[in-house]
Design a protein around this motif. Structure first.
Motif, PDB file in Angstrom:
ATOM      1  N   GLU A 175       0.777  -1.364   0.075  1.00 35.80           N
ATOM      2  CA  GLU A 175      -0.084   0.011   0.038  1.00 35.80           C
ATOM      3  C   GLU A 175       0.884   1.356   0.073  1.00 35.80           C
ATOM      4  O   GLU A 175       0.499   2.055  -0.886  1.00 35.80           O
ATOM      5  CB  GLU A 175      -1.152  -0.152   1.096  1.00 35.80           C
ATOM      6  CG  GLU A 175      -1.778   1.465   1.158  1.00 35.80           C
ATOM      7  CD  GLU A 175      -1.095   2.567   1.774  1.00 35.80           C
ATOM      8  OE1 GLU A 175      -1.280   3.674   1.543  1.00 35.80           O
ATOM      9  OE2 GLU A 175      -0.379   2.140   2.849  1.00 35.80           O
ATOM     10  N   PRO A 176       1.934   1.459   0.816  1.00 34.43           N
ATOM     11  CA  PRO A 176       2.669   2.621   0.689  1.00 34.43           C
ATOM     12  C   PRO A 176       3.226   3.019  -0.650  1.00 34.43           C
ATOM     13  O   PRO A 176       3.305   4.151  -0.897  1.00 34.43           O
ATOM     14  CB  PRO A 176       3.731   2.432   1.808  1.00 34.43           C
ATOM     15  CG  PRO A 176       3.157   1.522   2.702  1.00 34.43           C
ATOM     16  CD  PRO A 176       2.286   0.474   2.142  1.00 34.43           C
ATOM     17  N   ALA A 177       3.847   1.892  -1.297  1.00 35.85           N
ATOM     18  CA  ALA A 177       4.482   2.100  -2.494  1.00 35.85           C
ATOM     19  C   ALA A 177       3.333   2.533  -3.663  1.00 35.85           C
ATOM     20  O   ALA A 177       3.717   3.474  -4.402  1.00 35.85           O
ATOM     21  CB  ALA A 177       5.199   0.888  -2.900  1.00 35.85           C
ATOM     22  N   VAL A 178       2.014   1.722  -3.452  1.00 33.20           N
ATOM     23  CA  VAL A 178       1.023   2.084  -4.618  1.00 33.20           C
ATOM     24  C   VAL A 178       0.292   3.548  -4.254  1.00 33.20           C
ATOM     25  O   VAL A 178       0.149   4.209  -5.226  1.00 33.20           O
ATOM     26  CB  VAL A 178      -0.065   0.901  -4.505  1.00 33.20           C
ATOM     27  CG1 VAL A 178      -1.005   1.400  -5.497  1.00 33.20           C
ATOM     28  CG2 VAL A 178       0.493  -0.180  -4.935  1.00 33.20           C
ATOM     29  N   SER A 179       0.157   3.665  -3.052  1.00 34.40           N
ATOM     30  CA  SER A 179      -0.442   4.964  -2.822  1.00 34.40           C
ATOM     31  C   SER A 179       0.286   6.232  -3.026  1.00 34.40           C
ATOM     32  O   SER A 179       0.065   7.299  -3.517  1.00 34.40           O
ATOM     33  CB  SER A 179      -0.863   5.200  -1.305  1.00 34.40           C
ATOM     34  OG  SER A 179      -1.732   4.133  -0.990  1.00 34.40           O
ATOM     35  N   ARG A 180       1.650   6.052  -2.851  1.00 33.77           N
ATOM     36  CA  ARG A 180       2.791   6.935  -3.186  1.00 33.77           C
ATOM     37  C   ARG A 180       2.580   7.295  -4.638  1.00 33.77           C
ATOM     38  O   ARG A 180       3.143   8.449  -5.125  1.00 33.77           O
ATOM     39  CB  ARG A 180       4.173   6.590  -2.662  1.00 33.77           C
ATOM     40  CG  ARG A 180       5.415   7.706  -3.296  1.00 33.77           C
ATOM     41  CD  ARG A 180       6.670   6.702  -2.772  1.00 33.77           C
ATOM     42  NE  ARG A 180       7.670   7.474  -3.160  1.00 33.77           N
ATOM     43  CZ  ARG A 180       8.179   7.093  -4.369  1.00 33.77           C
ATOM     44  NH1 ARG A 180       7.757   6.161  -5.101  1.00 33.77           N
ATOM     45  NH2 ARG A 180       9.149   8.001  -4.895  1.00 33.77           N
ATOM     46  N   LYS A 181       2.458   6.282  -5.329  1.00 31.97           N
ATOM     47  CA  LYS A 181       2.666   6.337  -6.979  1.00 31.97           C
ATOM     48  C   LYS A 181       1.367   7.084  -7.531  1.00 31.97           C
ATOM     49  O   LYS A 181       1.370   7.680  -8.456  1.00 31.97           O
ATOM     50  CB  LYS A 181       3.318   5.089  -7.557  1.00 31.97           C
ATOM     51  CG  LYS A 181       3.702   4.962  -9.007  1.00 31.97           C
ATOM     52  CD  LYS A 181       4.718   6.343  -9.403  1.00 31.97           C
ATOM     53  CE  LYS A 181       6.224   5.710  -8.910  1.00 31.97           C
ATOM     54  NZ  LYS A 181       6.847   4.804  -9.548  1.00 31.97           N
ATOM     55  N   MET A 182       0.418   6.216  -7.046  1.00 30.39           N
ATOM     56  CA  MET A 182      -0.958   6.225  -7.615  1.00 30.39           C
ATOM     57  C   MET A 182      -1.981   7.397  -6.906  1.00 30.39           C
ATOM     58  O   MET A 182      -2.969   7.617  -7.462  1.00 30.39           O
ATOM     59  CB  MET A 182      -1.616   5.033  -7.962  1.00 30.39           C
ATOM     60  CG  MET A 182      -0.700   3.912  -8.823  1.00 30.39           C
ATOM     61  SD  MET A 182      -1.459   2.529  -9.399  1.00 30.39           S
ATOM     62  CE  MET A 182      -2.811   2.984 -10.361  1.00 30.39           C
TER      63      MET A 182
END
Length: 249
Positions: free
Chosen positions: A144-151
């Motif tokens: 989640e942190p990586a996906v939320s940061r990017k998207m």
């Protein structure tokens, strides 16, 4: 074919490729090798730019190994299992070199996390994405942190809640996961090679400093992602998840 992780250096570019015959669904040992390979490439003085890619045609990464997931019987084993993608993402985050993602096909669960953890990601029109975790009783906590940061939180939430839908590569591009989408794998490979070789000619100190800027305020992920792995490791033992996973046997 056997599962593998390889590192090939050409023109100061480190091409890291992973593969598993089951749609690139990654077991713990392959995730560990991928983590170690990324760290090794980060300290290799002959490499200026890293390209992360997978073998095969239409699936970039189907997430974690379901066979291994179904065998989990205690919380500690569950934590260790979900730490696989956590450790790879943190290795990508802390790597001092820019990582270009080459996504030739579908990305599911942890595969979306890998794409999101690259610094710049290129894909084909076949690279649809899905976060299916809620449908089996867990959740995309680790990635989640990586996906939320990017998207962004909105796109992350939409994909998480609508857990059984594949979202198109254009959706992924419009929401920031992919920088460009190509019609064919050949076009993708040409664009990845051209970009990587161009970046390899830039000042490596400037690239390293920009990577630090890109990942500002994420140092706490060293603690956060393992904590998220612990949550998933407990949830996978739930009656709901165990019952749901039996359908995949």
């Amino acid at each position: 074919m056997q599962a593998y992780v390889t590192l090939h250096v050409e023109n100061e570019i480190g091409y890291i490729e992973f593969f598993h015959p089951n749609k690139n669904a990654m077991p713990s040992d392959i995730l560990l090798k991928l983590e170690q390979t990324i760290k090794s490439a980060g300290t290799n003085k002959s490499i200026k730019i890293i390209v992360l890619q997978s073998g095969g045609n239409r699936t970039f990464c189907a997430g974690a190994s379901f066979n291994e997931l179904m065998a989990i019987e205690d919380a500690e084993t569950g934590r260790q299992f979900f730490s696989g993608f956590a450790n790879v993402i943190n290795a990508m985050r802390s790597c001092p070199k820019l990582i270009i993602g080459r996504v030739q096909g579908k990305a599911v669960g942890g595969g979306v996390g890998l794409a999101a953890a690259t610094d710049y990601c290129l894909a084909t029109k076949y690279a649809s994405v899905k976060l299916s975790e809620l449908s089996i009783g867990i959740g995309p906590f680790v990635i989640e942190p990586a996906v939320s940061r990017k998207m962004g939180v909105a796109a992350m939430s939409q994909m998480t809640i609508d857990a059984e839908t594949y979202y198109t590569s254009e959706f992924a591009k419009d929401n920031g996961l992919y920088a460009e989408v190509f019609e064919t794998q050949e076009e993708l490979d040409k664009a990845v090679k051209s970009l990587a070789e161009r970046l390899a000619g830039y000042n490596p100190e400037a690239l390293k400093e920009m990577k630090t800027v890109f990942w500002k305020d994420t140092q706490h992920w060293d603690q956060l992602l393992p904590q998220r792995a612990e949550i998933s490791g407990k949830l996978v033992l739930s009656t709901f998840t165990k019952k749901t996973l039996k359908r995949f046997r």
